[in-house]
Design an enzyme around this catalytic site. Sequence first.
Site, PDB file in Angstrom:
ATOM      1  N   ARG A 183      12.478  29.464   3.060  1.00  0.00           N
ATOM      2  CA  ARG A 183      13.612  30.257   2.572  1.00  0.00           C
ATOM      3  C   ARG A 183      14.822  30.167   3.509  1.00  0.00           C
ATOM      4  O   ARG A 183      15.965  30.059   3.065  1.00  0.00           O
ATOM      5  CB  ARG A 183      13.165  31.719   2.407  1.00  0.00           C
ATOM      6  CG  ARG A 183      14.147  32.633   1.718  1.00  0.00           C
ATOM      7  CD  ARG A 183      14.313  32.357   0.241  1.00  0.00           C
ATOM      8  NE  ARG A 183      15.468  31.551  -0.051  1.00  0.00           N
ATOM      9  CZ  ARG A 183      15.518  30.642  -1.003  1.00  0.00           C
ATOM     10  NH1 ARG A 183      14.490  30.429  -1.785  1.00  0.00           N
ATOM     11  NH2 ARG A 183      16.600  29.928  -1.179  1.00  0.00           N
ATOM     12  N   LYS A 225      39.075  33.677   6.417  1.00  0.00           N
ATOM     13  CA  LYS A 225      38.374  34.566   5.480  1.00  0.00           C
ATOM     14  C   LYS A 225      36.963  34.046   5.248  1.00  0.00           C
ATOM     15  O   LYS A 225      36.618  33.550   4.180  1.00  0.00           O
ATOM     16  CB  LYS A 225      39.153  34.633   4.164  1.00  0.00           C
ATOM     17  CG  LYS A 225      40.540  35.249   4.324  1.00  0.00           C
ATOM     18  CD  LYS A 225      41.307  35.329   3.019  1.00  0.00           C
ATOM     19  CE  LYS A 225      42.687  35.960   3.271  1.00  0.00           C
ATOM     20  NZ  LYS A 225      43.507  36.017   2.059  1.00  0.00           N
ATOM     21  N   LYS A 263      52.346  36.038  11.668  1.00  0.00           N
ATOM     22  CA  LYS A 263      52.406  36.533  10.299  1.00  0.00           C
ATOM     23  C   LYS A 263      53.508  37.586  10.147  1.00  0.00           C
ATOM     24  O   LYS A 263      54.141  37.986  11.132  1.00  0.00           O
ATOM     25  CB  LYS A 263      51.052  37.130   9.916  1.00  0.00           C
ATOM     26  CG  LYS A 263      49.949  36.092   9.951  1.00  0.00           C
ATOM     27  CD  LYS A 263      48.732  36.582   9.187  1.00  0.00           C
ATOM     28  CE  LYS A 263      47.618  35.561   9.302  1.00  0.00           C
ATOM     29  NZ  LYS A 263      46.354  36.074   8.781  1.00  0.00           N
ATOM     30  N   GLU A 291      54.597  32.325   9.381  1.00  0.00           N
ATOM     31  CA  GLU A 291      54.559  32.611   7.942  1.00  0.00           C
ATOM     32  C   GLU A 291      55.942  33.041   7.462  1.00  0.00           C
ATOM     33  O   GLU A 291      56.609  33.850   8.107  1.00  0.00           O
ATOM     34  CB  GLU A 291      53.555  33.746   7.708  1.00  0.00           C
ATOM     35  CG  GLU A 291      53.457  34.228   6.276  1.00  0.00           C
ATOM     36  CD  GLU A 291      52.550  35.453   6.139  1.00  0.00           C
ATOM     37  OE1 GLU A 291      51.473  35.486   6.779  1.00  0.00           O
ATOM     38  OE2 GLU A 291      52.942  36.397   5.422  1.00  0.00           O
TER      39      GLU A 291
END
Lengths: 278, 278, 278, 278, 278, 278
Positions: free
Chosen positions: A98, A133, A165, A194
Site C-alpha cells: 500500500r 501550493k 507579491k 507580481e
Amino acid sequence: MNLLQIEAIVKQALNEDLGHGRDITSELTIPSDAQAKAALRVRKPGVLAGLIVGLSAFTLVDGDFEITIHANDGDALEADQIVAEIEGPARSLLTAERTALNFIQQLSGIATLTNQYVKKVKGTDAKITDTRKTIPNLRALQKYAVRCGGGVNHRSGLDDAILIKDNHIATAGGIKAALDAVQDAGHTLKIEIEVDTIMQLEEVLKHGGANIVLLDNMNVATLKKAVALCKGKIVTEASGGVTLETVKAVAETGVDYISVGALTHSAPALDMGLDIDL
Amino acid sequence: MNLLQIEAIVKQALNEDLGHGRDITSELTIPSDAQAKAALRVRKPGVLAGLIVGLSAFTLVDGDFEITIHANDGDALEADQIVAEIEGPARSLLTAERTALNFIQQLSGIATLTNQYVKKVKGTDAKITDTRKTIPNLRALQKYAVRCGGGVNHRSGLDDAILIKDNHIATAGGIKAALDAVQDAGHTLKIEIEVDTIMQLEEVLKHGGANIVLLDNMNVATLKKAVALCKGKIVTEASGGVTLETVKAVAETGVDYISVGALTHSAPALDMGLDIDL
Amino acid sequence: MNLLQIEAIVKQALNEDLGHGRDITSELTIPSDAQAKAALRVRKPGVLAGLIVGLSAFTLVDGDFEITIHANDGDALEADQIVAEIEGPARSLLTAERTALNFIQQLSGIATLTNQYVKKVKGTDAKITDTRKTIPNLRALQKYAVRCGGGVNHRSGLDDAILIKDNHIATAGGIKAALDAVQDAGHTLKIEIEVDTIMQLEEVLKHGGANIVLLDNMNVATLKKAVALCKGKIVTEASGGVTLETVKAVAETGVDYISVGALTHSAPALDMGLDIDL
Amino acid sequence: MNLLQIEAIVKQALNEDLGHGRDITSELTIPSDAQAKAALRVRKPGVLAGLIVGLSAFTLVDGDFEITIHANDGDALEADQIVAEIEGPARSLLTAERTALNFIQQLSGIATLTNQYVKKVKGTDAKITDTRKTIPNLRALQKYAVRCGGGVNHRSGLDDAILIKDNHIATAGGIKAALDAVQDAGHTLKIEIEVDTIMQLEEVLKHGGANIVLLDNMNVATLKKAVALCKGKIVTEASGGVTLETVKAVAETGVDYISVGALTHSAPALDMGLDIDL
Amino acid sequence: MNLLQIEAIVKQALNEDLGHGRDITSELTIPSDAQAKAALRVRKPGVLAGLIVGLSAFTLVDGDFEITIHANDGDALEADQIVAEIEGPARSLLTAERTALNFIQQLSGIATLTNQYVKKVKGTDAKITDTRKTIPNLRALQKYAVRCGGGVNHRSGLDDAILIKDNHIATAGGIKAALDAVQDAGHTLKIEIEVDTIMQLEEVLKHGGANIVLLDNMNVATLKKAVALCKGKIVTEASGGVTLETVKAVAETGVDYISVGALTHSAPALDMGLDIDL
Amino acid sequence: MNLLQIEAIVKQALNEDLGHGRDITSELTIPSDAQAKAALRVRKPGVLAGLIVGLSAFTLVDGDFEITIHANDGDALEADQIVAEIEGPARSLLTAERTALNFIQQLSGIATLTNQYVKKVKGTDAKITDTRKTIPNLRALQKYAVRCGGGVNHRSGLDDAILIKDNHIATAGGIKAALDAVQDAGHTLKIEIEVDTIMQLEEVLKHGGANIVLLDNMNVATLKKAVALCKGKIVTEASGGVTLETVKAVAETGVDYISVGALTHSAPALDMGLDIDL
C-alpha cells in the site's frame, strides 16, 4: 530528490501505516517463508513518476526483494502496462504494497496532469510550471513529478528565490521600494515580482531590478499586451486559475511560463495495482 | 488528531517551506514591526476541515497572533464566506500563509468530496468510509477530514484491524485456513475478510469467525444478493471503483458501508485565500 | 514488531549507552583487529523473547558479526542453555553487549511471567491478556513478549479500540449515553465497556452495542454470576489485582480473558549472560 | 534529568499511546468543555520518584491544567496518600492519565526497592549503587529514581568512566597491560577494574593506576579479606547477585559500594491510581 | 534564520552538553531557589552576531529568565561592552552559559572577520560573499553571521542555484554542453559558471546562458582583463585564496563579488564572557 | 566516536547541503552513468583527523564507491600528500565532495593546531587538553580531533565530571561547602575545582575531596608556586588565555594539564582539495 531523503520519507510513510508496529493480518495468515511474485500494473494511461521512490518501500521493509524495472519515470504508459516486477517474501510484499502504491499513484497522477497541460501548449513557447501550493511534506517529490510530466519547477520554498507579491509591495511602500529592498539579497537569487495591471508592469519595467514578472489574474487580452511590453526585457509568467480549457489561449499570448497550482494540489491519483501471483 | 501530533506535522511543513531557513522576500520587504490583518475566505462552496491545524502554522511561526474563528470543521461553507481572521506581525503572517492554506485547502477538499458521497446515499442505511489509499504521511489528518465530511473511518493502518484480502486467503490456503489463523489475534481487534464471489461469501458465512465482509468489485445485482445473505449475520462493506455516479445504486443494495479510495487519494483542494489588509 | 521499528528503538538504546559517543574502555584496551566469540546463555529457566531484537544491537554497531541462533522466541529454556553464539570484532562485541542483554532480559522476563499465568489457567477457557500499564516507550516490544509467553494482546493504545471506563460513563451521562456515543466510531473498531456491578452489567446487556465487557474488581462469586449472564451474548474480561495465586479461581468462573497489568509493569528480568571466549 | 530531555521522553510516550493520533473513547464520550478534578493517590507504601516527569504528561497534552503537588520525589509515602491533585479538561485528563501513571509507578517502584536496600545497610559505611542493567531508553530517569531512593549512581554509560572487566583484561593481555592502556584516557575520567580473586586484586594494588576496584562475585569471607587489603588505598565495590537477604552481610565486610542490577531491571511498579471526581 | 529552526539547533546543542541529562555540578552546589544576574560582555572589539540565538539557550532551559538586550546583531562592539543582561535561576543560568556563549562567540567571530574584509574593499564596488565551505550543520547560522558582518550570501546549498564548476564542464563535454544542459532547470534559478582562463571566459560570453561567471584563481592582472570583458554583460565573482592582504587589489579590478571561504571555515571565535553577580 | 553517531551527523550535514533535495547542477550536467576518480590531497602540512568521518559522506550518498586510504587519522601530512582515493559515480562524487571536505578540513585543522601546542610542551610533563568551548553540535568529533593531534580530552559535557567553578563556589557558600556538596555524587565521577589564588588553593588542599585543581588565569610565577604546593597531592590543570607563545613557559611550571579553548573554537581549517580525474 536524493536517495538519502527518499529513504527518510518512505520510512516515515511505512511507519505511518504500521502504527503500533505490526501488519497483523500478514503476520498471522502468511507463513514466514512464503515467497511471492507481483506485477505492478497501471490500470489507466498516464505518465509514470515515483517508481524508484515507491519501490524502495519493499527494500526498506525487507532486504530480500528482487525487482525488475520495465519503465522509467517520465514514460507515457498505456493501460494495463506492467511497469515493474517484484519477487520476494510474501509477508513483506503485502506489508509494503500500500505504501509503495500510494507514492507511485500520487506522483504519477501529478506527472499525468502536468503532461496534459504540456501537450495543450505544444507549438507555443510557453512552459508549464508549478507553485508552492503543494501537499504538506510532499513538496520535493511532487515537484519531481512535475518534471517527469514535462513541466519545469518554480522555486522550492521561501528561501531559494525572491517573489515579491502584492502584500509585500503594499507593506514595503510600493513597487520601487520593494524592488530596492531586495537588490542586495545575494547575486545567486532571482527576483520575481507580481503585477496585476499594466500600470504596475510599466512601473516595474521602468524601475528595473527584477528578473521575472508574474502577471497575475490577467485576462488574455491584457496578458497579450503585458507580454508584448516585456519581450526582450524580462521573463514573463502568467498565473491565476489557468485550466486545461484556458491554458492554450494563455500560452498563445507569448508568455514564457504558466504556473498552475492544480498540478500539485488537485491532481487525481493514477490508477495502479499490484497483481500478486503467489 | 491530538495537538501534540498536529504541532509536529505542521512544524515539518513549515520547515519544508523555509528550506535553508529564511522567508527572504518578507524579511527584506516588510519592516519587522509591521502589523497586518487577514481574512481567511473560502472561494467556492464546500465543507471545512483542518481549520485549527492550518491556523497553528501562524502561532508556530510567531507567538503574537490573535485569531478569531468564524466557522468550525464540518461546517458547510458558502462561496466567499470568511472562516477566520488573523491579526499579527506582517512578516510572520506572510511566512506562514502558504503552509496554513495548503493544510486547510487539502483537508477541506476531502471533507467536501466526502460530503458529496454522503449526500448521495441519504435515505439509505449505507455509510461512506475511507481506505488506506491516502497521501503518504498525511493519513491521520485525511481521515479526520473524512469525518468532517460526514464519513466514517476504516482502519488507520496495518495494526488496528485485521483485513484478510484475496492474497492472504491464497497464501494461507483458503478462507477457512485464513480465518482460523486470526482467531487468537486478540479480542479487541475486528476481523474483516474480502470476498469476490457469492460462493466465497457462503464459505465465510458457514465458517464464521469474521465481523465484517468486504464485497469487492461486485456488480449491483450480485451485491444485492450478497447483502441479502449477510443481513443479521455479518456487517457488509462494498468496495471497488465506486463513483459519485454509482454510489446511490450501491447504497440501495442495503450494504452497510461503502469504501471509496478517491476520498483521500484524488480529492481536489477546496479553493481558499487569505485576503490581507495591511 | 517490524524490523524498521526494531532498528530505530535499538539504535536509540545504543546511543543512550554511548552517550557522548565512545566505549572508552574497549577502545583503549582492545586491539582494533581482535576477534571474539561469545555464547549467550540463560542462567535461570524461562521463556525466550526478544532474541532478534537484542542481537540486532551487535549488527547495528558493526556489520562484521556472524550470529548463530540456537533457540527461538517463545521457546521454554532450561538453565544454562545457550540461545545464540556471536562471533566478530571484540571491541564492537563488548560495546553492544549490555544493550543486547538489556533487551533480551527484559522481554524474556515478561514472556516468562506471562507463561506462568498461562500455565495456571490451563484446562480452562480463559486467555491471559495484557494492559496499557507498560514501561514508557517499550510497549510494542513488551506486547510482543506477552505473545511469546502465550498471552494475547489487549489494545495497543488509545486509538485502536474503544474502552469505555467508569470515568467515561460518568461524564457521558450513564452507560446508555456512553454506548450510544461510540456507535458511529467506525465499523473496524471493537467496543469494550467496564462495569463494576451486576446492575451495570445488566444495563449493558439490555442496551447492546458493546463487543466486550470488562468486569472490574469483582470477587470470584460475583464474577461467576456476571459471566453466566454474558455467555453467548458478549465477550468477558476480568481485571483488577489478579495474581499468580488468584488467577486460577478467576479463570474457573468461565471468563474469556483475564488482563494482568503486572505482566508488563512488574516482570523481573530473566537472568542471562554473555560468556566471551576471546 | 533536565526538563528539556524530560519533555522529549514524555512526548515520545504520549505518541506511543496515541498511535495513529486519537484517544477515540474520550473524544466520543466526553464533551469538549467538560472539566474534571483528580487525585493521584499511592495505593501501597513506598518512595516517590518521577512525580514532575509524570505530571508533565498532562501539561504536554493540554495547556489548561492546574496541578497541586502534595509530596516531593524522595518522600516516603503511606498507603492511600494523595501526592498530587490535577484539575482541568476532562478529555485531556483521561488522555494523559495512563502515560503519567506509567512513568510515576515505574520510577517510584525503583525508588522504593532502592530504599529497601539502603535501609538494610544502615549502620554500615556501604552505599547502594546501580548498574547499566537498565530498561532500554529509560536509563537517565531510572538512575534519577535510584537517587530518590537513597542510592548513588554508577556511571551513566560507556563514555563517562572507565570500567575494565574480565574480557577487557583478557584481550588487553593482563591486568597491567589493561591498566597501562587507559592511563592517558583523560584526567577527568575515573578508572575502575574488575577482579574475581585475591590474586588479581593484589596485582591491581601493586601496579596502581586504578581508582576503584570491582570485587565481583566474591563470597563474604573473600570479600572481607579483599576489603581489608584495599582500605586506604582504593575505593571498593562489591557486585554479583546481591539480594535484600544478602546485602547486609556484604555491607558488613566494610566495602564502600554495593552495586545491584535488580534496582533498575527488576523493580516492580509501585501501585498508584488517579481517582477522578468529575 | 527562522525561530523554529533556531530553537531546534539550540536544543540540539544543549542536549549535546547535557549528555546523559544532568548538569551535576550546578545541581549539587546551587540551591534550587538561588537567583543570579549576569552580564554578557565582549572582551575584544568585534561585530556582534547570534545574540538572540545564543540567549535562547537560557529560555529553552528555563522559562523564568528576564533578559535585557543592549546591542543588536551587526553592531560594532568595543572591548568590555555589555551586550545583554540575564537574570534568573542560578542553576539554569550556569547550565545554559556555555552553550549560549559557544553560539555567540562563533557567530560574532564570523561577523567580525567578514567585516574586516568588507572594510578593506570600501570605496570599490566589490561585495564580500561566502561559500559552502562551512562548518557541518551550522551553515544557515554562519551565513546569517556573514550578513551581520556586512557580507552578502552566496547560494545556501546544492539546490538553490546552479554553479557549473570545472568538473561539471569536463564531464558534460565542454562549456557549451554544460550551459545548454541547465537552461531548462527553472526560471527562478540563477546560473553561474566557473572559468579559469580568458579563453574559457570568452566561450561563456559568446555562448550566453549564464548569469554569473566565477573567475577562479586568476591573478590580479588576468582578473582585471576578465572583468573588463564582462562589464555590462554578466555579473563577476572572484574566488581562490583571497586574504585580508590581497582582497583590496582584487576589489580594485572592478569585480562585483569576492568569495572568501575563510569567513566560515576559519574565523576565530570572538572572546566573550558571562560575568555573574550572584 | 561510534560509527552509529558518525553516520547520523554526516547524514545531517548532507541534508543541510541538499536543502530541498537536489544537487541540481550535477544532475543536469553529468550523465547518470559517468564514473570518476578523485584524489583527496592536503594542500598545506598538518595532522590528519576525520578521514573516515568525511569519506562516509560518499558512501552515504551512494553505495557504489571504492575508496583507498593512504593515511590515517593522527598522521603528520606533508603538503600535496594524497590521503585517499575515491572512485565511483561522478554525480554522487560531486554531490558529497563539499560535505566530505568540510568535515576533514575542520577536524584536521583542530588536530594540526593541537599538535602545535603538543610540540611546544615536548620535554615537559604537561599534557594539552581541550575545553567545552566547542562549535555547537560538533563537540564529540572536535574532541576526537584533539586526540588525533596528541591532546587528551577534558570532560565531554556537564554530566561526566564535576567541575566546581567560581560561581558554584560563591553560590554554595565557599570552597568547603561546595566540595562537601559533591562528595556523594557517585564514586565514578572525578571532582575538579577552580581556584584563582594561592589562598583558595590552600583551602582546597586542606579540606580535601577534590581530584583535580584548575589553576585559573595565574601568571607563571604564581602557577609555579601553586604547582609546588600540589605535587603528590592533587592533579593540576592550568587554564586561561594560553597561547602558542606562552604555553611552553606554562608547561615548565610542572603543571600536569594545560587546557586551551582555542583548539576547538578558533582552529583554522586545514587546506585540502579533491582533485578529480574524470
